[in-house]
Design a protein around this motif. Structure first.
Motif, PDB file in Angstrom:
ATOM      1  N   SER A  48      35.402  40.048  13.755  1.00 27.62           N
ATOM      2  CA  SER A  48      34.730  40.295  14.874  1.00 27.62           C
ATOM      3  C   SER A  48      33.361  39.706  14.919  1.00 27.62           C
ATOM      4  CB  SER A  48      34.867  41.965  15.167  1.00 27.62           C
ATOM      5  OG  SER A  48      36.284  42.260  15.240  1.00 27.62           O
ATOM      6  N   ASP A  49      32.651  40.043  13.764  1.00 32.72           N
ATOM      7  CA  ASP A  49      31.235  39.697  13.793  1.00 32.72           C
ATOM      8  C   ASP A  49      31.003  38.360  12.869  1.00 32.72           C
ATOM      9  OD1 ASP A  49      30.554  41.776  15.393  1.00 32.72           O
ATOM     10  OD2 ASP A  49      30.430  43.070  13.720  1.00 32.72           O
ATOM     11  N   ARG A 101      30.363  34.830  12.201  1.00 36.18           N
ATOM     12  CA  ARG A 101      29.717  33.576  13.018  1.00 36.18           C
ATOM     13  C   ARG A 101      30.639  32.281  12.448  1.00 36.18           C
ATOM     14  NH1 ARG A 101      23.300  34.450  13.016  1.00 36.18           N
ATOM     15  NH2 ARG A 101      23.230  36.586  14.104  1.00 36.18           N
TER      16      ARG A 101
END
Length: 520
Positions: free
Chosen positions: A304-305, A307
């Protein structure tokens, strides 16, 4: 300027703004409350009272309960049951969903039933290949008709029952409303089945719950995997990620079955364009797609987070489609207790809603962030902003002025004419402001007319309850109508087009059927 005139001007401006669609609905509603204060019609406490009103709080908590039912897979399970048992044919689906909605509404409330069932209906529509706009407005309208099946269906029923006792008659029984509610529900279902396809638009919801079963099958085909290699269970799942430009993963050697750098996820397969990467010595390039397997928590944590990858389908979104997933049992228990408390009336509805929402958070079915995001703030602000307008109708004497004019107009034409006037006034006003506020305004008018004509107040008050449930013509008539607006991609006129037959049915039942059961 006379306060009554100011109230009517503010109401007129608000209606024009709602109809135009150029100003956000929440801005219009809050603007109404602010305008009533700035013009001196209401003091600050009265103008802001809607934002702390128990009804508003209850509505907000119901969105949290609905989110728990969807995210834990309860809604997905119910959708599976409906499709499996009924099939994908439109008419049987509409019939079952309308009946289900009506029964649930009779036990809790219109807004609660719609908030809980809306994700299910959108999912069922998607699985059946039916435009969501053909099903979600019937959901809201079935809730309105279902509210007439029991005393607990809507606050309106409680208001008129108490008013009947105060007027020297008797309170209505718990299921006495069903005498007129059942014909209303049957008529509404027939309208939906036979006129709905022509009166409702064909538009799809912008966001549809994922059908994980179909997705798993598609992934197996796309990556040439075996039937057991893509697991979508309550504890474990799979999702795709894309390698973006400048990712640190570019150049990394990958092969099927290896773990990711975190050690928590497994690479099931990889693709480059339309071809799978089967070479054990393959290195990642920008644009490559990896199919990752792991627990839902690990998938959410590491994608989800991150990069370094772009998620195709959010694990949290996929998880919602797993029937009876994590937290489902806790959600069902808490929701069941909530329904019992609402039916018995042991606690105020707002307290029941707050207890249920708090229990879902404390039991870790939802995080506090999920709970905040679950609340449809447009709906909350709409209701909160319009409650002061209802207060202004009563405190300025605008309601009394309407009552006096109505008495002078129909007093000499007999009880049927008086009853028709009450019903028409309720139907019109109920499309512009809260149906509960409308009934509060019209109740003293109805009782006064019955007393002036020497008749029983029961037919007037029951007809008032029936008309009060007929919030069909505008999206702002009730929060339930507003809830289905985005999933159905409706415009303002769609409500009037589909609502007109319902309004006619309501008028006929209220004016001609009600006096047969509750004589003058």
């Amino acid at each position: 300027m006379d306060p009554v005139a100011i109230v009517f001007v503010i109401l007129g401006v608000a209606v024009v703004a709602f109809v135009s669609g150029r100003v956000p609905i929440s801005v219009v509603a809050v603007g109404v409350a602010v305008a009533l204060f700035l013009t001196g019609v209401l003091d600050l406490q009265q103008a802001m009272a809607g934002f702390g009103d128990p009804v508003v709080i209850f509505i907000a908590t119901l969105f949290i309960v609905s989110e728990a039912m969807e995210s834990s897979g309860v809604i997905a399970w119910a959708g599976d049951q409906v499709v499996t048992r009924v099939g994908t044919n439109r008419k049987p689906l509409i019939l079952v969903l309308c009946l289900l909605t009506a029964v649930i509404t009779a036990l809790i409330s219109v807004n609660g039933a719609v908030a809980a069932l809306l994700p299910l209906v959108v999912m069922v529509a998607a699985r059946s290949g039916i435009p969501s706009s053909q099903m979600v407005m019937p959901l809201a309208f079935s809730a309105h008709t279902g509210s007439m099946l029991a005393l607990t269906g809507t606050p309106v029923n409680i208001i008129v029952s108490d008013a009947a006792a105060d007027a020297g008659a008797r309170p209505f029984g718990f299921f006495e409303f069903a005498i007129v509610g059942i014909p209303l529900l049957i008529g509404g279902i027939l309208i939906t089945l036979f006129l709905g396809p022509r009166l409702l638009p064909e538009r799809n919801a912008p966001s549809v719950p994922v059908d994980v079963q179909r997705l798993a099958e598609q992934l197996r085909r796309d990556y040439a995997l075996g039937p057991d290699e893509v697991a979508m269970t309550a504890g474990r799942g799979a999702t795709e990620v894309v390698i973006p430009p400048r990712s640190k993963l570019i150049g990394m050697h990958v092969f099927c079955g290896m773990t990711t750098p975190s050690g928590s996820l497994v690479i099931l397969a990889a693709r480059r364009g339309d071809e799978t990467l089967d070479d054990p010595g393959a290195t990642l390039q920008a644009g490559d797609i990896l199919l990752l397997d792991g627990t839902w928590d690990d998938l959410s944590l590491h994608t989800s987070d991150d990069r370094e990858v772009l998620v195709v389908d959010s694990p949290e979104r996929l998880r919602r489609g797993i029937p009876l997933g994590s937290g489902a049992r806790r959600t069902l228990i808490i929701s069941g207790i909530m329904v019992v408390l609402l039916v018995t009336g042991w606690l105020p509805t707002a307290i029941v809603g707050l207890l249920a929402a708090g229990a879902l958070i404390l039991s870790k079915v939802l995080s506090i962030t999920q709970a905040y995001r679950a609340i449809a703030w447009t709906t909350v602000l709409l209701v909160a902003g319009m409650i002061p307008l209802s207060t202004a109708f009563q405190t300025t004497g605008a309601a009394a002025m309407i009552a006096d004019g109505l008495s002078a107009l129909v007093g000499d034409f007999g009880p049927f004419a008086a009853l028709a006037a009450i019903v028409l006034l309720t139907l019109v006003l109920g499309q512009l402001i809260s149906n509960t506020a409308t009934v509060l305004i019209i109740t003293p008018v109805a009782v006064a007319l019955s007393q002036a004509m020497g008749t029983s107040p029961l037919p007037f008050l029951m007809a008032l309850a029936v008309a009060g449930a007929a919030a069909y013509m505008t999206p702002v008539a009730t929060p339930a109508n507003l809830m289905v607006m985005e999933p159905g991609q409706y415009r303002f006129g769609d409500y009037a087009r589909f609502g007109t037959p319902f309004l006619i049915l309501t008028f006929l039942l209220a004016v001609f059927f009600v006096p047969l059961i509750w004589p003058f």
